[in-house]
Design a protein around this motif. Sequence first.
Motif, PDB file in Angstrom:
ATOM      1  N   ILE A   1      -1.962  22.201   6.630  1.00  0.00           N
ATOM      2  CA  ILE A   1      -1.278  23.392   7.136  1.00  0.00           C
ATOM      3  C   ILE A   1       0.104  23.507   6.490  1.00  0.00           C
ATOM      4  CG2 ILE A   1      -2.467  23.376   9.360  1.00  0.00           C
ATOM      5  CD1 ILE A   1       0.011  22.128  10.574  1.00  0.00           C
ATOM      6  N   PRO A   2       0.596  24.739   6.244  1.00  0.00           N
ATOM      7  CA  PRO A   2       1.950  24.922   5.703  1.00  0.00           C
ATOM      8  C   PRO A   2       2.976  25.013   6.834  1.00  0.00           C
ATOM      9  CG  PRO A   2       0.791  27.014   5.688  1.00  0.00           C
ATOM     10  CD  PRO A   2      -0.160  26.003   6.271  1.00  0.00           C
TER      11      PRO A   2
ATOM     12  N   LEU B   1       3.523  21.632   2.543  1.00  0.00           N
ATOM     13  CA  LEU B   1       2.110  21.549   2.897  1.00  0.00           C
ATOM     14  C   LEU B   1       1.866  20.164   3.471  1.00  0.00           C
ATOM     15  CD1 LEU B   1      -0.753  22.839   2.820  1.00  0.00           C
ATOM     16  CD2 LEU B   1      -1.073  21.683   0.614  1.00  0.00           C
ATOM     17  N   VAL B   2       1.439  20.107   4.729  1.00  0.00           N
ATOM     18  CA  VAL B   2       1.241  18.810   5.374  1.00  0.00           C
ATOM     19  C   VAL B   2      -0.208  18.655   5.824  1.00  0.00           C
ATOM     20  CG1 VAL B   2       3.640  18.768   6.173  1.00  0.00           C
ATOM     21  CG2 VAL B   2       1.846  19.589   7.711  1.00  0.00           C
ATOM     22  N   SER B   3      -0.630  17.423   5.867  1.00  0.00           N
ATOM     23  CA  SER B   3      -1.941  17.079   6.427  1.00  0.00           C
ATOM     24  C   SER B   3      -1.708  16.598   7.855  1.00  0.00           C
ATOM     25  CB  SER B   3      -2.610  15.990   5.589  1.00  0.00           C
ATOM     26  OG  SER B   3      -3.807  15.556   6.199  1.00  0.00           O
TER      27      SER B   3
ATOM     28  N   MET C   1       0.833  -1.196   0.000  1.00  0.00           N
ATOM     29  CA  MET C   1       0.000   0.000   0.000  1.00  0.00           C
ATOM     30  C   MET C   1       0.870   1.249   0.000  1.00  0.00           C
ATOM     31  SD  MET C   1      -3.222  -0.884   2.511  1.00  0.00           S
ATOM     32  CE  MET C   1      -2.204  -1.148   3.959  1.00  0.00           C
ATOM     33  N   GLU C   2       0.436   2.244  -0.756  1.00  0.00           N
ATOM     34  CA  GLU C   2       1.117   3.529  -0.801  1.00  0.00           C
ATOM     35  C   GLU C   2       0.333   4.539   0.021  1.00  0.00           C
ATOM     36  OE1 GLU C   2       1.490   4.422  -4.931  1.00  0.00           O
ATOM     37  OE2 GLU C   2       3.232   3.095  -5.186  1.00  0.00           O
ATOM     38  N   THR C   3       1.048   5.377   0.748  1.00  0.00           N
ATOM     39  CA  THR C   3       0.383   6.348   1.618  1.00  0.00           C
ATOM     40  C   THR C   3      -0.144   7.532   0.815  1.00  0.00           C
ATOM     41  OG1 THR C   3       2.474   7.492   2.052  1.00  0.00           O
ATOM     42  CG2 THR C   3       1.834   5.752   3.589  1.00  0.00           C
ATOM     43  N   GLN C   4      -1.145   8.197   1.377  1.00  0.00           N
ATOM     44  CA  GLN C   4      -1.727   9.407   0.774  1.00  0.00           C
ATOM     45  C   GLN C   4      -0.826  10.565   1.150  1.00  0.00           C
ATOM     46  OE1 GLN C   4      -4.840   9.315  -0.977  1.00  0.00           O
ATOM     47  NE2 GLN C   4      -4.243  11.356  -1.652  1.00  0.00           N
ATOM     48  N   GLY C   5       0.230  10.773   0.364  1.00  0.00           N
ATOM     49  CA  GLY C   5       1.272  11.715   0.732  1.00  0.00           C
ATOM     50  C   GLY C   5       2.448  10.962   1.332  1.00  0.00           C
TER      51      GLY C   5
ATOM     52  N   TYR D   1       1.518  14.132   7.049  1.00  0.00           N
ATOM     53  CA  TYR D   1       1.662  13.651   5.680  1.00  0.00           C
ATOM     54  C   TYR D   1       2.042  14.837   4.790  1.00  0.00           C
ATOM     55  CZ  TYR D   1      -0.520   9.152   6.803  1.00  0.00           C
ATOM     56  OH  TYR D   1      -0.807   7.915   7.331  1.00  0.00           O
ATOM     57  N   ILE D   2       3.202  14.747   4.125  1.00  0.00           N
ATOM     58  CA  ILE D   2       3.634  15.820   3.226  1.00  0.00           C
ATOM     59  C   ILE D   2       2.884  15.672   1.904  1.00  0.00           C
ATOM     60  CG2 ILE D   2       5.593  16.870   2.033  1.00  0.00           C
ATOM     61  CD1 ILE D   2       7.408  15.589   4.171  1.00  0.00           C
ATOM     62  N   LEU D   3       2.159  16.733   1.513  1.00  0.00           N
ATOM     63  CA  LEU D   3       1.355  16.708   0.292  1.00  0.00           C
ATOM     64  C   LEU D   3       2.003  17.498  -0.843  1.00  0.00           C
ATOM     65  CD1 LEU D   3      -2.160  17.365   1.899  1.00  0.00           C
ATOM     66  CD2 LEU D   3      -1.066  15.163   1.452  1.00  0.00           C
ATOM     67  N   ALA D   4       2.739  18.557  -0.499  1.00  0.00           N
ATOM     68  CA  ALA D   4       3.354  19.398  -1.528  1.00  0.00           C
ATOM     69  C   ALA D   4       4.599  20.063  -0.966  1.00  0.00           C
ATOM     70  CB  ALA D   4       2.366  20.460  -2.020  1.00  0.00           C
ATOM     71  N   VAL D   5       5.537  20.406  -1.872  1.00  0.00           N
ATOM     72  CA  VAL D   5       6.756  21.126  -1.511  1.00  0.00           C
ATOM     73  C   VAL D   5       6.863  22.350  -2.412  1.00  0.00           C
ATOM     74  CG1 VAL D   5       9.266  21.050  -1.370  1.00  0.00           C
ATOM     75  CG2 VAL D   5       7.924  19.019  -0.767  1.00  0.00           C
ATOM     76  N   ASN D   6       6.918  23.535  -1.779  1.00  0.00           N
ATOM     77  CA  ASN D   6       6.980  24.800  -2.531  1.00  0.00           C
ATOM     78  C   ASN D   6       5.891  24.887  -3.593  1.00  0.00           C
ATOM     79  OD1 ASN D   6       9.210  25.621  -1.010  1.00  0.00           O
ATOM     80  ND2 ASN D   6      10.660  24.740  -2.473  1.00  0.00           N
TER      81      ASN D   6
END
Length: 400
Positions: A181-182, A173-175, A110-114, A143-148
């Motif tokens: 939240i950033p 950007l983390v969940s 299984m792959e994580t959501q982020g 969970y890291i969703l985005a970087v910059n």
Amino acid sequence: MIFLSKKRNYRLFLFVLLLADILAVGGLGIVRLKNEIPDTVYIREGQKDDLTKLFDLPMVTYPETIDVSDQGSYQIPCSLLGIFPLKQVQVETVEEKVVSVGGTPIGLYMETQGILIVDTGEIIGEDGISREPAENIAKSGDYILAVNGSPVTRKKQLIQKIQESQGKSMELLVSREGEEIPIALNPVKTEDDSYKLGIWVRDNTQGIGTMTYMEENGKFGALGHGISDTDTGELLDVSGGELYEAEILSIRKGTKGAPGELSGYIEYQEEKKLGTIEKNTEKGIYGRLDNWQQPLNMKAPVAYKQEVKKGPAKIMTDLGDGVQSYEIQITEIYEERADTNQAFEIQVTDPELLAKTGGIVQGMSGSPILQDERLIGAVTHVFVQDSSKGYGIFIENMLW
């Protein structure tokens, strides 16, 4: 006179204490009685069940006549001695549900959501000084969703962006607990000229479990509990996953204080892929089969909570020589935990299973439990101090 007055006051004090104790015990008794009354009862179409068996509790009464809706759904008001209301029980009419019983080992990927942050820690910079850039900023379980501003899903993407930063501040950007939240982190250059954020991350998980049931439309349910991160202990938020064939190779027998384990081999080849994983929940993993080549075990009708009783039952599991049935006893049923994955207690009594495993071992989670030829639930936990005992989940709670 003063002596008599004090004596009277003392007796009054004792009476008040006694009355308080009686009220407290009575209140606890009523709460326990309410917990023993089910919230929902299922009656199969065409079945003439005697509902009195379901509410055969001391001092619990209910009306002899009730209003029934067009859909075959109705409520039964239960009360204490016909005076004090206790609970409204929802009665639902359902069709007989039959599924294929599992017991087969399965490999999970299984792959994580982020990208999951497992922990934070110190880094030795190129100047030899220890720093902790993520301290009190990033948290275990984020969970890291985005970087910059750019979405990331895999660990390799994150590592590449950290190197590209050349030490400049990065916005992640983390969940966190369902809220996005950033956070800002400053990469540290290390002695090997690479950059690091001082976080340990994970983007996937894998392991071996047991298939619980399969439906004709390809849906399946397995494990009876969710997949949690080994470091954070929290349920993994997954984006999806895959199901593969697995083979049990060895058994580490359980002993007091040391749970045993089934060790196996997962074949991660495309031709060994069995299906996809769509959901990871506290009550199991769920998905669809699209390449199930193994022979299916027996089919069995599903039993509901109110039909499960203390006494003999059996589990179906594979210890490396195919799916076999083993005798157990259901020793306790916890009405107040009926909707959890620790709803009833089981004890292995089968001499062969005790000799091979010591009882319940890791890897057996999801092994189907049958009673009176109906599928009633699945194995979920083993007792650390007594591997012959464990918990189970009602199959009713594992259905899609």
